[in-house]
Motif scaffolding. Structure first.
Motif, short mmCIF file in Angstrom:
data_model
loop_
_atom_site.label_atom_id
_atom_site.label_comp_id
_atom_site.label_asym_id
_atom_site.label_seq_id
_atom_site.Cartn_x
_atom_site.Cartn_y
_atom_site.Cartn_z
N VAL A 164 0.86 -1.17 0.00
CA VAL A 164 0.00 0.00 0.00
C VAL A 164 0.90 1.23 0.00
CG1 VAL A 164 -1.86 1.22 1.19
CG2 VAL A 164 -1.73 -1.28 1.32
N ASP A 165 0.72 2.11 -0.99
CA ASP A 165 1.58 3.29 -1.06
C ASP A 165 1.06 4.38 -0.13
OD1 ASP A 165 -0.52 4.61 -2.32
OD2 ASP A 165 0.44 4.69 -4.28
N LYS A 166 1.72 5.51 -0.13
CA LYS A 166 1.40 6.58 0.82
C LYS A 166 0.01 7.17 0.58
CE LYS A 166 3.69 10.12 -2.02
NZ LYS A 166 4.74 11.17 -2.03
N ASP A 167 -0.53 6.98 -0.62
CA ASP A 167 -1.87 7.47 -0.93
C ASP A 167 -2.95 6.42 -0.69
OD1 ASP A 167 -0.95 10.02 -1.79
OD2 ASP A 167 -0.36 9.14 -3.71
N GLY A 168 -2.53 5.25 -0.17
CA GLY A 168 -3.49 4.19 0.12
C GLY A 168 -3.83 3.30 -1.05
N GLU A 169 -3.16 3.49 -2.19
CA GLU A 169 -3.40 2.63 -3.35
C GLU A 169 -2.67 1.30 -3.16
OE1 GLU A 169 -5.48 3.28 -5.81
OE2 GLU A 169 -5.96 5.22 -4.91
N ARG A 170 -3.29 0.23 -3.65
CA ARG A 170 -2.73 -1.12 -3.48
C ARG A 170 -2.16 -1.64 -4.80
NH1 ARG A 170 -7.07 -0.24 -0.27
NH2 ARG A 170 -7.01 -1.06 1.85
#
Length: 213
Positions: A175-181
């Motif tokens: 999960v990146d810092k923007d919450g995308e998986r």
């Protein structure tokens, strides 16, 4: 809640290797594209493809309890090296243990799908794993997470202590810092100390790009 994103992207592919019923986890990474392991689509020992495949998104229980029903598969693709390098030992086929299914219907437009990518800077990160465990009650969906030591990350695989219960086809994502998986690989094996993930390297990223629908 298996009826909500991102768990709607995780499904169970059900079919037969000859006279033997079989199943595995698979993950929507496009409207019609499901990522899984090659072992889930082709049985090296029997030298047969999985037949009569149905994909059941968000399954968490019995086959007939799939919340969105089952969907037919139009095509199944694995790297040729998975078969060509098999010499009675799975280790020779491990670097090719990745598979793609193309569904007949674009169910990802409604259920959502995960991103995927080749991440060159994987060092120490938190991995997430969603699988249908082989030792679970029924065909139930399980999620776990664990930290990955940078010393256990190699060019085409990494190791961790996430408990996958030898499910085959379990999808590992970050999960990146923007919450995308983003899917980083497929949990396909184990040794005495760790479970092992085949990474999406640059070559597999291109392979998936070319098949993506």
């Amino acid at each position: 809640n298996n009826s909500e994103y991102p768990f709607t992207t995780i499904g169970y592919l059900h079919g037969s290797f000859g006279d033997t019923r079989a199943g595995c986890s698979g993950t929507l990474i496009g409207p019609r594209t499901v990522l899984t392991a090659a072992r889930c689509l082709y049985d090296l020992e029997q030298d047969v493809w999985l037949d009569d495949i149905v994909y059941l998104p968000a399954l968490n229980g019995r086959i007939n309890s799939a919340p969105f029903g089952g969907f037919d598969v139009e095509d199944a693709i694995i790297p040729s090296g998975y078969i060509e390098n098999f010499q009675g030992e799975y280790a020779n086929s491990f670097p090719y243990d990745i598979g793609i299914m193309i569904l007949k219907d674009p169910i990802g437009d409604d259920l959502g799908y995960l991103g995927y990518g080749h991440f060159t800077n994987l060092s120490r990160f938190k991995a997430n794993l969603v699988v249908h465990r082989s030792d679970g009650p029924g065909i139930t969906m399980w999620r776990t997470s664990c930290k990955v030591d940078g010393k256990l990350v190699e060019s085409y695989y990494f190791q961790y202590r996430c408990d996958s219960a030898d499910s085959g086809g379990g999808t590992t994502y970050l999960v990146d810092k923007d919450g995308e998986r983003y899917v980083t690989g497929i949990d396909v094996g184990q040794n005495d100390d760790y479970n092992v993930v085949l990474r999406i390297d640059s070559a597999y990223k291109q392979w998936i790009d070319d098949l993506w629908q």
